[in-house]
Design a protein around this motif. Structure first.
Motif, mmCIF file in Angstrom:
data_model
loop_
_atom_site.group_PDB
_atom_site.id
_atom_site.type_symbol
_atom_site.label_atom_id
_atom_site.label_comp_id
_atom_site.label_asym_id
_atom_site.label_seq_id
_atom_site.Cartn_x
_atom_site.Cartn_y
_atom_site.Cartn_z
ATOM 1 N N TYR A 39 -13.191 -27.668 -38.614
ATOM 2 C CA TYR A 39 -13.299 -26.805 -37.442
ATOM 3 C C TYR A 39 -14.693 -26.784 -36.821
ATOM 4 N N GLN A 40 -15.623 -27.609 -37.315
ATOM 5 C CA GLN A 40 -17.015 -27.509 -36.871
ATOM 6 C C GLN A 40 -17.138 -27.660 -35.350
ATOM 7 N N ALA A 41 -16.529 -28.702 -34.798
ATOM 8 C CA ALA A 41 -16.654 -28.951 -33.361
ATOM 9 C C ALA A 41 -16.003 -27.825 -32.552
ATOM 10 N N PHE A 42 -14.870 -27.324 -33.032
ATOM 11 C CA PHE A 42 -14.198 -26.231 -32.328
ATOM 12 C C PHE A 42 -15.080 -24.989 -32.317
ATOM 13 N N CYS A 43 -15.705 -24.686 -33.448
ATOM 14 C CA CYS A 43 -16.595 -23.516 -33.514
ATOM 15 C C CYS A 43 -17.770 -23.675 -32.550
ATOM 16 N N ASP A 44 -18.289 -24.880 -32.458
ATOM 17 C CA ASP A 44 -19.394 -25.113 -31.523
ATOM 18 C C ASP A 44 -18.958 -24.842 -30.089
ATOM 19 N N THR A 51 -13.699 -22.374 -53.383
ATOM 20 C CA THR A 51 -14.465 -22.943 -54.505
ATOM 21 C C THR A 51 -14.568 -24.463 -54.364
ATOM 22 N N LEU A 52 -13.682 -25.057 -53.545
ATOM 23 C CA LEU A 52 -13.685 -26.512 -53.326
ATOM 24 C C LEU A 52 -14.006 -26.885 -51.881
ATOM 25 N N LEU A 53 -13.661 -26.016 -50.928
ATOM 26 C CA LEU A 53 -13.829 -26.313 -49.513
ATOM 27 C C LEU A 53 -15.155 -25.784 -48.983
ATOM 28 N N LYS A 54 -15.661 -26.469 -47.943
ATOM 29 C CA LYS A 54 -16.843 -25.964 -47.251
ATOM 30 C C LYS A 54 -16.555 -24.550 -46.759
ATOM 31 N N PRO A 55 -17.423 -23.592 -47.057
ATOM 32 C CA PRO A 55 -17.144 -22.199 -46.676
ATOM 33 C C PRO A 55 -17.264 -21.994 -45.173
ATOM 34 N N PRO A 56 -16.542 -21.005 -44.628
ATOM 35 C CA PRO A 56 -16.556 -20.765 -43.183
ATOM 36 C C PRO A 56 -17.952 -20.530 -42.610
ATOM 37 N N GLY A 57 -18.802 -19.845 -43.368
ATOM 38 C CA GLY A 57 -20.145 -19.574 -42.867
ATOM 39 C C GLY A 57 -20.961 -20.814 -42.651
ATOM 40 N N GLU A 58 -20.564 -21.942 -43.265
ATOM 41 C CA GLU A 58 -21.327 -23.188 -43.125
ATOM 42 C C GLU A 58 -20.814 -24.054 -41.986
ATOM 43 N N THR A 89 8.467 -37.505 -46.069
ATOM 44 C CA THR A 89 7.288 -37.600 -45.216
ATOM 45 C C THR A 89 6.493 -36.299 -45.312
ATOM 46 N N LEU A 90 5.200 -36.422 -45.538
ATOM 47 C CA LEU A 90 4.320 -35.262 -45.630
ATOM 48 C C LEU A 90 3.322 -35.313 -44.491
ATOM 49 N N GLY A 91 2.637 -34.199 -44.272
ATOM 50 C CA GLY A 91 1.599 -34.168 -43.258
ATOM 51 C C GLY A 91 0.472 -35.124 -43.598
ATOM 52 N N THR A 92 -0.259 -35.535 -42.571
ATOM 53 C CA THR A 92 -1.335 -36.508 -42.780
ATOM 54 C C THR A 92 -2.675 -35.846 -43.063
ATOM 55 N N GLU A 93 -2.793 -34.545 -42.813
ATOM 56 C CA GLU A 93 -4.066 -33.869 -43.022
ATOM 57 C C GLU A 93 -4.294 -33.619 -44.514
ATOM 58 N N PRO A 94 -5.559 -33.467 -44.912
ATOM 59 C CA PRO A 94 -5.827 -33.060 -46.302
ATOM 60 C C PRO A 94 -5.187 -31.709 -46.593
ATOM 61 N N TYR A 95 -4.969 -31.451 -47.870
ATOM 62 C CA TYR A 95 -4.332 -30.196 -48.280
ATOM 63 C C TYR A 95 -5.078 -29.647 -49.492
ATOM 64 N N PHE A 96 -4.830 -28.384 -49.787
ATOM 65 C CA PHE A 96 -5.358 -27.770 -51.013
ATOM 66 C C PHE A 96 -4.223 -27.446 -51.971
ATOM 67 N N LEU A 110 -11.019 -34.046 -51.838
ATOM 68 C CA LEU A 110 -11.183 -33.678 -50.442
ATOM 69 C C LEU A 110 -12.247 -34.560 -49.796
ATOM 70 N N PRO A 111 -12.075 -34.920 -48.532
ATOM 71 C CA PRO A 111 -13.083 -35.744 -47.857
ATOM 72 C C PRO A 111 -14.408 -35.002 -47.757
ATOM 73 N N PRO A 112 -15.529 -35.732 -47.782
ATOM 74 C CA PRO A 112 -16.858 -35.097 -47.803
ATOM 75 C C PRO A 112 -17.094 -34.044 -46.727
ATOM 76 N N PRO A 113 -16.667 -34.242 -45.459
ATOM 77 C CA PRO A 113 -16.952 -33.188 -44.476
ATOM 78 C C PRO A 113 -16.311 -31.847 -44.811
ATOM 79 N N LEU A 114 -15.283 -31.868 -45.665
ATOM 80 C CA LEU A 114 -14.575 -30.639 -46.007
ATOM 81 C C LEU A 114 -14.958 -30.095 -47.381
#
Length: 1006
Positions: free
Chosen positions: A275-280, A299-306, A427-434, A510-514
């Motif tokens: 969501y980084q670009a959307f937040c910007d 505990t695994l995902l980039k926190p919202p504040g970042e 068929t599953l979604g293409t986005e990463p998942y938790f 999870l991919p590095p940006p996340l």
């Protein structure tokens, strides 16, 4: 009446020797006592007499719930000058509103037989494995936490920590909660919990609107948010004139001005977006960003504040709090420090006591509704303290590594499930998942999958005709995955196991940006108590710092701190109540539905109303829901212009705040010198606003603790002007079985089940605030987007779950069933007796501020302490803190009148405890007289220095002009059972000037 009840309850019998009238030992007991096989007695042992009906249980819950014995009641009545409770009630409650019949409720039952009946009802619920998600997950409540917090009256019978010197234990646990939330979200400040995720999101919306400078009235919401959250947002937005815009964050370009946005992280269907670009873009457009985030995933995902969030909200339920068919659960709310004065709810901060030691208290209390009233930014006055403590202790117990391991296992199991479903051709979604997968299925196959899932006792989320959501949790096992493979394999056979999948596929990552790279939960408290021994000792250290009902009476006016009986509490941890998802199919919750139906019928009979909604999960939510029902009623009649709400100046502070949230204009009504509504002013205001009048909010008995004689006239006046009467039910404990709000003119009333109907306060939450409405308002009761509840023209959802905090409703059900009609009436009578007994015993020492026509109060009384500021420089807080030295929680201080104490003893307290409190108050009056007479120093005295702590007692220097003994052992009781305040008098102003709302370094405590 006294004789009637004495006969019914077995009064007059010495219950400790029932069946043995002369108190002589039986043969068996004598043998054991003497150690010999047989002891001759001088007289034959009499045969115990049989009860009137030997086939019925004779155990009476009523006599266990009601404190004073029949003999005590007789003595108390004599002091008041009455021969019977009937006479007292006739002199207290206006004849025009008294009931002429008993409540039509079932007869009281014994605790044993009622638990058997409730067990049968509970077994009508079917406990399936629910992989529905939508913000709710099964979890493991560590047994050390379940037994020592959730099931422990020393934790669940505490009051809100407004007296911080005797609440340091739960304040520390809440500070842990705030620290946990700020660490995991990557934001700077968090409150001490809110009611649920949906209402937390609504609070974020209104806070964003308040601080935004865009001038827009539009709030953008991602379509990927949970549906119940979207519904609550729409409910909250409508009366405020806020437009909810729902869309896709991938395509929304901010052409339309919005003051704020809400994102779900991970999305409701499990997808994780960057969501980084959307937040910007949002910030460039002047909008604030709120992210509803799953706490375990952080505990695994980039926190919202970042990545740019200004606010983060969510639910901490999966941190050890049972599903409970929707609640209670502790929501969280975190934001930037720049918004600390707009933060809704309660905030725990670090200050210091008179000795310079760190001490905790509620910070920035000027935000409380009783101060800001219609200027308040929120009507929330309830945190979910008990549940927040469970969640924070779960984090303390597991620590950062333990939480990460739980999250990694959930993520890994989800990966195994994904690979297995791929093998089966799905068929599953293409986005990463938790932890959540969206699975697309062939057309026409959905019904077969649902049928097979139910055959395995598994619930899935059916998103639409072609897709399912599957959300895993920490309880998921290899057998669960095998069952899910079989469900989706259909006619095929899944020729692989989870172990096979794991051996041939890499562990998902999870991919590095996340991915999260920052540390969290580094404070020693989250890294010190991972063994049960250490956690147990830590919990008992905290518990010892808090005064609860296990210690003494908590005589808080308007808060009704009555007995929370063990039998009432037992069912809440039964799996049939605690392990059910709030959106499980209704045919799996027949026991709950039966319990809801009975409880609604009982509450309707008690109040006289035609319909009940159990959805509001706090008293403030009940106020809000009731006013929205009134608003919807007026709109249905074309009266959209009716928006004026009359509110007496003595009302609870949440009343005007709720009215503003409901889109109404508050007009204050004066009170007369006796504390009643000023009828002349009411008539003038009602006539002035006749064409715009929507409602009157009135508390009954009055906020000043008196049954107003003119209540019928008041209601008729409002109705004549086209308005509706909303009654605040905070004082319902003075009415049950004696009078009914609907009978004397109220159209809506909320009921504080955590007051009148025995749900514990839990240190400041949970609460439940269902509403009762008259017949013409039933069509407007709140609905829910996922479950069919409410009226045909109902307002939108006000809580995330359809029945609010469903798992604690059995507490009130048990209380009503155990008491029966006569027991409930007797409880009310004794509550009124106890309050008048205290008023009578204290009236020669302190003025009693307000009394009714016959010189009596209702179930609470106000003690006027204002004169002591002139005569001895003693403030009301000095008396409150000195009461702590005597072993009591102070009554309600400076509300509804500054410089006073409001005392409500409830029916559960014995005459012995009432006398102990009165003796303490009288002794304090003598201590004040010493100051007035010049025998004690005006600044260095027993009251100004209270409460006295162990530190003060054991210091080498003792410079005070009174002895240590008088300071800490002011009466005989304190020598037998001393409760020690953990800290000295706290400097509130220092803490607000130097705001610290997360765990300080351990060096601060050295």
């Amino acid at each position: 009446m006294l004789e009637r009840s004495m006969d019914q309850t077995g009064a007059g019998v010495n219950h400790s020797t029932m069946g043995n009238p002369d108190n002589s030992p039986t043969n068996g007991s004598a043998s054991f006592a003497s150690g010999s096989p047989h002891v001759e007695t001088a007289h034959p042992v009499p045969r115990p007499s049989l009860p009137v009906n030997p086939l019925a249980y004779t155990d009476s819950f009523e006599r266990r719930h009601i404190g004073p014995s029949p003999e005590d009641i007789t003595q108390m009545l004599a002091l008041l000058g009455f021969k019977s409770l009937d006479d007292l009630i006739e002199a207290t409650i206006p004849a025009s509103i008294r009931m002429s019949r008993s409540l039509h409720l079932e007869s009281a039952r014994s605790e044993y037989e009622l638990l058997q009946e409730l067990r049968e009802i509970a077994q009508e619920n079917q406990v399936y494995r629910s992989f529905i998600g939508l913000g709710y997950y099964n979890c493991i409540t560590p047994t050390v936490i379940q037994r020592n917090i959730l099931e422990n009256p020393a934790w669940y019978t505490q009051y809100t920590p407004y007296q911080p010197e005797i609440a340091q234990g739960r304040l520390e646990a809440l500070l842990n909660f705030q620290t946990m939330v700020t660490d995991l979200t990557g934001l700077e400040i968090a409150n001490a919990s809110l009611l649920d995720e949906a209402t937390a999101a609504a609070e974020a919306m209104t806070m964003s609107y308040g601080v935004s400078k865009t001038g827009s009235r539009a709030f953008w919401v991602s379509a990927e948010c949970h549906p119940q959250t979207i519904e609550v947002l729409q409910t909250r937005a409508r009366p405020l004139g806020i437009e909810i815009v729902i869309g896709d964050h991938r395509t929304f370009q901010f052409e339309q001005p919005v003051f704020g946005v809400l994102l779900q992280y991970p999305a409701s269907d499990g997808a994780i977006y960057d969501y980084q670009a959307f937040c910007d873009r949002a910030h460039a457009a002047g909008a604030l960003v709120t992210v509803a985030a799953d706490l375990l995933s952080l505990t695994l995902l980039k926190p919202p504040g970042e990545f740019g969030a200004d606010i983060a909200v969510g639910n901490t339920q999966r941190f050890g709090v049972p599903l409970g068919y929707g609640g209670p659960h502790a929501a969280y709310f975190a934001t930037k420090e720049a918004f600390k004065r707009q933060l809704p709810g309660r905030l725990v901060g670090v200050s210091k006591d008179v000795h310079g030691h760190p001490a905790l208290r509620l910070a920035l209390q000027t935000r409380e509704q009783h101060i800001r009233r219609d200027k308040a930014t929120s009507n929330i006055c309830t945190a979910q303290v008990l549940l927040a403590i469970i969640a924070s202790t779960y984090a303390v117990y597991h620590g950062p590594q333990g939480l990460r391991q739980i999250a990694e296992r959930v993520h890994c199991m989800t990966g195994i499930l994904a690979e297995g479903l791929h093998k089966l051709g799905y068929t599953l979604g293409t986005e990463p998942y938790f932890d959540t997968l969206r699975v697309t299925v062939p057309e026409g196959k959905a019904k077969d999958i649902v049928r097979r899932a139910h055959s395995h006792h598994i619930n899935l989320r059916q998103i639409d005709d072609r897709s399912f959501g599957i959300s895993l949790d920490e309880t998921v096992s290899s057998d669960d995955l095998i069952a899910l493979f079989q469900i989706f394999a259909g006619e095929q056979i899944a020729h692989f196991t989870p172990e096979d999948v794991l051996s041939h596929c890499p562990v998902p990552c999870l991919p590095p940006p996340l991915s999260r790279t920052s540390a969290y939960l580094t404070h020693p408290v989250f890294n010190s108590y991972h063994s049960e021994t250490e956690l147990l000792r830590y919990l008992y250290r905290l518990q010892s710092k808090d005064l609860s009902l296990t210690t003494a009476m908590i005589p808080l006016g308007s808060c009704t701190m009555k007995l929370n009986a063990t039998t009432e509490m037992v069912p809440i941890t039964w799996a049939e109540f605690s392990q059910i998802h709030p959106f499980a199919p209704l045919d799996q919750t027949r026991g709950y539905q039966r319990l809801f139906e009975q409880l609604e019928e009982w509450l309707a009979e008690i109040t006289g109303f035609a319909g009940i909604s159990l959805q509001p999960n706090a008293g403030s939510q009940g106020e809000y829901a009731g006013l929205l029902v009134i608003r919807q009623y007026h709109e249905s009649r074309g009266d959209r212009h009716r928006n004026v709400c009359l509110i007496p100046q003595s009302a609870h502070g949440t009343n005007p705040a709720s009215a503003v949230m409901a889109g109404m204009q508050v007009v204050a009504v004066a009170c007369d010198r006796d504390g009643n509504i000023d009828l002349a002013d009411l008539k003038a205001k009602a006539e002035q606003h006749r064409d715009q009048l929507a409602a009157l909010m009135v508390t009954y008995p009055s906020t000043h603790g008196v049954f107003e004689e003119s209540i019928r006239e008041i209601c008729s006046l409002i109705h004549a002007c086209g308005g509706q009467v909303y009654m605040d039910g905070a004082n319902m404990n003075a009415q049950v079985g004696l009078c009914r709000p609907a009978d004397f003119g109220a159209d809506v009333c909320h009921l504080n089940l955590h007051k009148t109907f025995c749900i514990p306060h839990g240190g400041g939450g949970p609460g439940m605030g269902p509403i009762g409405v008259a017949a013409h308002l039933v069509p407007f009761l709140p609905r829910h987007p996922l479950v069919s509840v409410g009226g045909k023209e109902g307002i939108g959802a006000v809580s995330a779950a359809p029945w609010g905090s469903a798992s604690i409703l059995p507490i009130s059900w048990v209380y009503i069933a155990l008491m029966g009609a006569e027991g409930l009436r007797r409880a009310t009578e004794v509550a009124i007796l106890n309050a008048n007994y205290i008023a009578k015993r204290l009236e020669n020492h302190y003025p009693i501020l307000y009394k009714g026509k016959n010189g009596l109060v209702a179930h609470e009384c106000i003690i006027d302490l204002r004169q002591f500021k002139k005569t001895a420089e003693i403030e009301v807080d000095d008396i409150a803190k000195r009461l702590i030295d005597y072993g009591f929680h102070p009554p309600t201080v400076s509300w509804p009148v500054a410089g006073t104490m409001m005392v409500e003893p409830t029916e559960s307290e014995s005459k012995q405890e009432l006398d102990r409190f009165c003796d303490a108050m009288i002794a304090i009056r003598e201590e004040i007289r010493e100051i007035e007479a010049g025998k004690a120093d005006r600044q260095d005295n027993l009251l100004k220095n209270a409460p006295h702590t162990v530190f003060a007692l054991t210091t080498d220097e003792w410079s005070h002009p009174y002895s240590r003994q008088r300071a800490v052992y002011p009466d005989a009781w304190t020598r037998e059972n001393k409760f020690w305040a953990a800290v000295g008098r706290i400097d509130q102003a220092y803490g607000d000037r130097n705001l610290v709302c997360t765990c300080p370094s351990m060096g601060a405590y050295s």
